[in-house]
Design a protein around this motif. Structure first.
Motif, PDB file in Angstrom:
ATOM      1  N   THR A  28      -3.753  -3.378   2.711  1.00 24.35           N
ATOM      2  CA  THR A  28      -3.842  -2.349   1.438  1.00 24.35           C
ATOM      3  C   THR A  28      -4.595  -1.397   1.697  1.00 24.35           C
ATOM      4  O   THR A  28      -5.561  -1.222   2.695  1.00 24.35           O
ATOM      5  CB  THR A  28      -4.233  -3.241   0.310  1.00 24.35           C
ATOM      6  N   PRO A  29      -4.296  -0.019   1.057  1.00 25.43           N
ATOM      7  CA  PRO A  29      -3.006   0.048   0.367  1.00 25.43           C
ATOM      8  C   PRO A  29      -1.666   0.378   1.026  1.00 25.43           C
ATOM      9  O   PRO A  29      -1.890   1.021   1.831  1.00 25.43           O
ATOM     10  CB  PRO A  29      -3.645   1.348  -0.622  1.00 25.43           C
ATOM     11  N   LYS A  30      -0.645  -0.137   0.642  1.00 29.76           N
ATOM     12  CA  LYS A  30       0.640   0.083   1.100  1.00 29.76           C
ATOM     13  C   LYS A  30       1.499   0.828  -0.033  1.00 29.76           C
ATOM     14  O   LYS A  30       1.446   0.009  -0.937  1.00 29.76           O
ATOM     15  CB  LYS A  30       1.180  -1.107   1.644  1.00 29.76           C
ATOM     16  N   PRO A  31       2.242   1.835   0.310  1.00 30.35           N
ATOM     17  CA  PRO A  31       3.039   2.603  -0.700  1.00 30.35           C
ATOM     18  C   PRO A  31       4.072   1.714  -1.178  1.00 30.35           C
ATOM     19  O   PRO A  31       5.074   1.416  -0.517  1.00 30.35           O
ATOM     20  CB  PRO A  31       3.236   3.706  -0.039  1.00 30.35           C
ATOM     21  N   GLY A  32       3.918   1.436  -2.286  1.00 31.88           N
ATOM     22  CA  GLY A  32       4.939   0.623  -3.299  1.00 31.88           C
ATOM     23  C   GLY A  32       5.188  -0.828  -2.658  1.00 31.88           C
ATOM     24  O   GLY A  32       6.209  -1.328  -3.391  1.00 31.88           O
ATOM     25  N   ASP A  36      -1.843  -6.636  -5.421  1.00 29.22           N
ATOM     26  CA  ASP A  36      -0.679  -5.990  -6.660  1.00 29.22           C
ATOM     27  C   ASP A  36       0.603  -6.133  -6.056  1.00 29.22           C
ATOM     28  O   ASP A  36       0.812  -6.371  -4.829  1.00 29.22           O
ATOM     29  CB  ASP A  36      -1.219  -4.454  -6.710  1.00 29.22           C
ATOM     30  N   ALA A  37       1.623  -5.797  -6.714  1.00 29.42           N
ATOM     31  CA  ALA A  37       2.916  -6.100  -6.582  1.00 29.42           C
ATOM     32  C   ALA A  37       3.636  -4.749  -6.287  1.00 29.42           C
ATOM     33  O   ALA A  37       5.065  -4.695  -5.986  1.00 29.42           O
ATOM     34  CB  ALA A  37       3.588  -6.713  -7.896  1.00 29.42           C
ATOM     35  N   GLY A  38       2.994  -3.681  -6.001  1.00 24.16           N
ATOM     36  CA  GLY A  38       3.633  -2.452  -5.729  1.00 24.16           C
ATOM     37  C   GLY A  38       4.556  -2.070  -6.816  1.00 24.16           C
ATOM     38  O   GLY A  38       4.249  -2.032  -7.934  1.00 24.16           O
ATOM     39  N   SER A  39       5.918  -1.664  -6.334  1.00 27.77           N
ATOM     40  CA  SER A  39       6.916  -1.089  -6.984  1.00 27.77           C
ATOM     41  C   SER A  39       7.923  -2.180  -7.650  1.00 27.77           C
ATOM     42  O   SER A  39       8.859  -1.969  -8.028  1.00 27.77           O
ATOM     43  CB  SER A  39       7.517  -0.179  -6.415  1.00 27.77           C
ATOM     44  N   SER A  84       9.703   1.554  -2.808  1.00 25.13           N
ATOM     45  CA  SER A  84       9.206   0.550  -1.762  1.00 25.13           C
ATOM     46  C   SER A  84       9.963   0.703  -0.126  1.00 25.13           C
ATOM     47  O   SER A  84      10.981   0.228  -0.340  1.00 25.13           O
ATOM     48  CB  SER A  84       9.533  -0.870  -2.591  1.00 25.13           C
ATOM     49  N   PRO A  85       9.032   0.907   0.627  1.00 23.57           N
ATOM     50  CA  PRO A  85       9.710   1.045   1.962  1.00 23.57           C
ATOM     51  C   PRO A  85       9.739  -0.259   2.744  1.00 23.57           C
ATOM     52  O   PRO A  85       9.024  -0.303   3.702  1.00 23.57           O
ATOM     53  CB  PRO A  85       8.875   2.089   2.845  1.00 23.57           C
ATOM     54  N   GLY A  86      10.508  -1.079   2.109  1.00 22.66           N
ATOM     55  CA  GLY A  86      10.776  -2.531   2.873  1.00 22.66           C
ATOM     56  C   GLY A  86      11.234  -2.559   4.439  1.00 22.66           C
ATOM     57  O   GLY A  86      10.551  -3.372   5.156  1.00 22.66           O
ATOM     58  N   GLY A  87      11.854  -1.722   4.724  1.00 25.08           N
ATOM     59  CA  GLY A  87      12.171  -1.561   6.188  1.00 25.08           C
ATOM     60  C   GLY A  87      10.882  -1.354   7.010  1.00 25.08           C
ATOM     61  O   GLY A  87      10.801  -1.540   8.247  1.00 25.08           O
ATOM     62  N   ALA A  88      10.186  -0.131   6.436  1.00 26.57           N
ATOM     63  CA  ALA A  88       8.918   0.236   7.227  1.00 26.57           C
ATOM     64  C   ALA A  88       7.928  -0.988   7.347  1.00 26.57           C
ATOM     65  O   ALA A  88       7.345  -1.322   8.269  1.00 26.57           O
ATOM     66  CB  ALA A  88       8.277   1.306   6.464  1.00 26.57           C
ATOM     67  N   ALA A  89       7.977  -1.982   6.266  1.00 29.70           N
ATOM     68  CA  ALA A  89       7.042  -3.094   6.186  1.00 29.70           C
ATOM     69  C   ALA A  89       7.584  -4.094   7.357  1.00 29.70           C
ATOM     70  O   ALA A  89       6.733  -4.614   8.058  1.00 29.70           O
ATOM     71  CB  ALA A  89       7.252  -3.643   4.912  1.00 29.70           C
TER      72      ALA A  89
END
Length: 287
Positions: free
Chosen positions: A34-38, A44-47, A266-271
């Motif tokens: 953390t912090p991770k964009p979205g 926290d749950a982001g976006s 939410s950049p799930g692919g980046a995660a």
């Protein structure tokens, strides 16, 4: 299929169980950041409105044996059809654990393939799987099948968005033996640690490097091409200003994360790619 725990160690000493354990730990590395964009974090749950850290932890628990099993399949030289069956079964377990929420579909695909490649490298080479050897194994064992898979009509929202906008989606990344992972993420993480950044700082900096260049189909699905390009420009500008290492870097990363949430991005692919980079670091060192 025999469990990984009953298998004899590969000559490198890196067993399928160890490869799988490294994958589970790498996914926790990503979740705990953390912090991770979205993105969902431990606080926290982001976006997202349909998932939180508890959802991710249930998902992780359901997947812990999958990564070892697919590493064992790779060690035995399994064809792509068998790897795909392993992934489909793992996805079903994930959805059962999360009540139908997609937490780790991308990681099941990406990290699953990488675990299979690590199993193959350890058996063939008798050494810890270094990045280039992992890429070579992906191409040699499953390159043709992955290329054919990338031509299939997409069924999932992210893949449909990627195809609509002419982007290189997850299937194309796999067919190329994950160029963003091996040419951007792993070098960025390695260099950040070499510069003296803490593991947390290094992972955050690496995440921004990935967002800046990845055609993230999750962003394209949620925000269209404009949302994707905004995210890429924002990440690139953050890095151009010096990234997370600056005294104000963490504060700025928090502000960017809030902007992503306001835009529901939410950049799930980046995660997934960040988790894969953390996994590569672990297995390259012998886990």
């Amino acid at each position: 299929m025999r469990t990984a725990a009953l298998r004899a160690p590969a000559p490198s000493g890196l067993t399928p169980a160890a490869i799988g354990r490294a994958a589970t730990l790498a996914l926790h590395d990503e979740l705990s950041l953390t912090p991770k964009p979205g993105l969902v974090t431990l606080i926290d749950a982001g976006s997202h409105e349909d998932m939180d850290a508890h959802t991710f932890l249930r998902s992780l628990f359901s997947l812990r044996r999958y990564f070892a099993r697919i590493a064992e399949a790779g060690e035995r030289g399994a064809d792509f059809a068998l790897l795909e069956q392993c992934g489909i079964a793992a996805e079903a377990r994930m959805l059962a654990a999360t009540g139908g929420v997609n937490t780790h579909r991308g990681a099941i695909f990406m990290l699953g393939l990488l675990c299979a490649a690590a199993g193959a490298v350890c058996r063939e080479r008798g050494t810890a799987p270094q990045p280039q050897r992992l890429r070579d194994a992906l191409r040699r064992h499953w390159g043709e099948a992955l290329a054919a898979r990338s031509l299939r009509p997409p069924r999932l929202p992210g893949g449909i968005a990627a195809r609509r906008h002419g982007l290189r989606g997850a299937s194309e990344e796999a067919a190329g033996a994950f160029p963003i992972l091996f040419e951007t993420a792993v070098p960025a993480l390695t260099q950040a640690l070499a510069r003296g950044l803490t593991p947390t700082q290094a992972r955050l900096d690496t995440l921004f490097h990935i967002i800046a260049v990845l055609d993230d189909s999750n962003l394209a699905h949620r925000g269209g091409l404009d949302g994707l390009r905004w995210a890429q420009r924002t990440a690139r500008a953050f890095l151009d200003r010096g990234g997370i290492a600056r005294p104000e870097g963490l504060r700025e990363a928090h502000a960017i994360s809030e902007d992503f949430v306001r835009r529901r991005l939410s950049p799930g692919g980046a995660a997934d790619t960040l988790a894969a980079a953390c996994w590569v670091r672990r297995v390259s060192a012998g886990a």
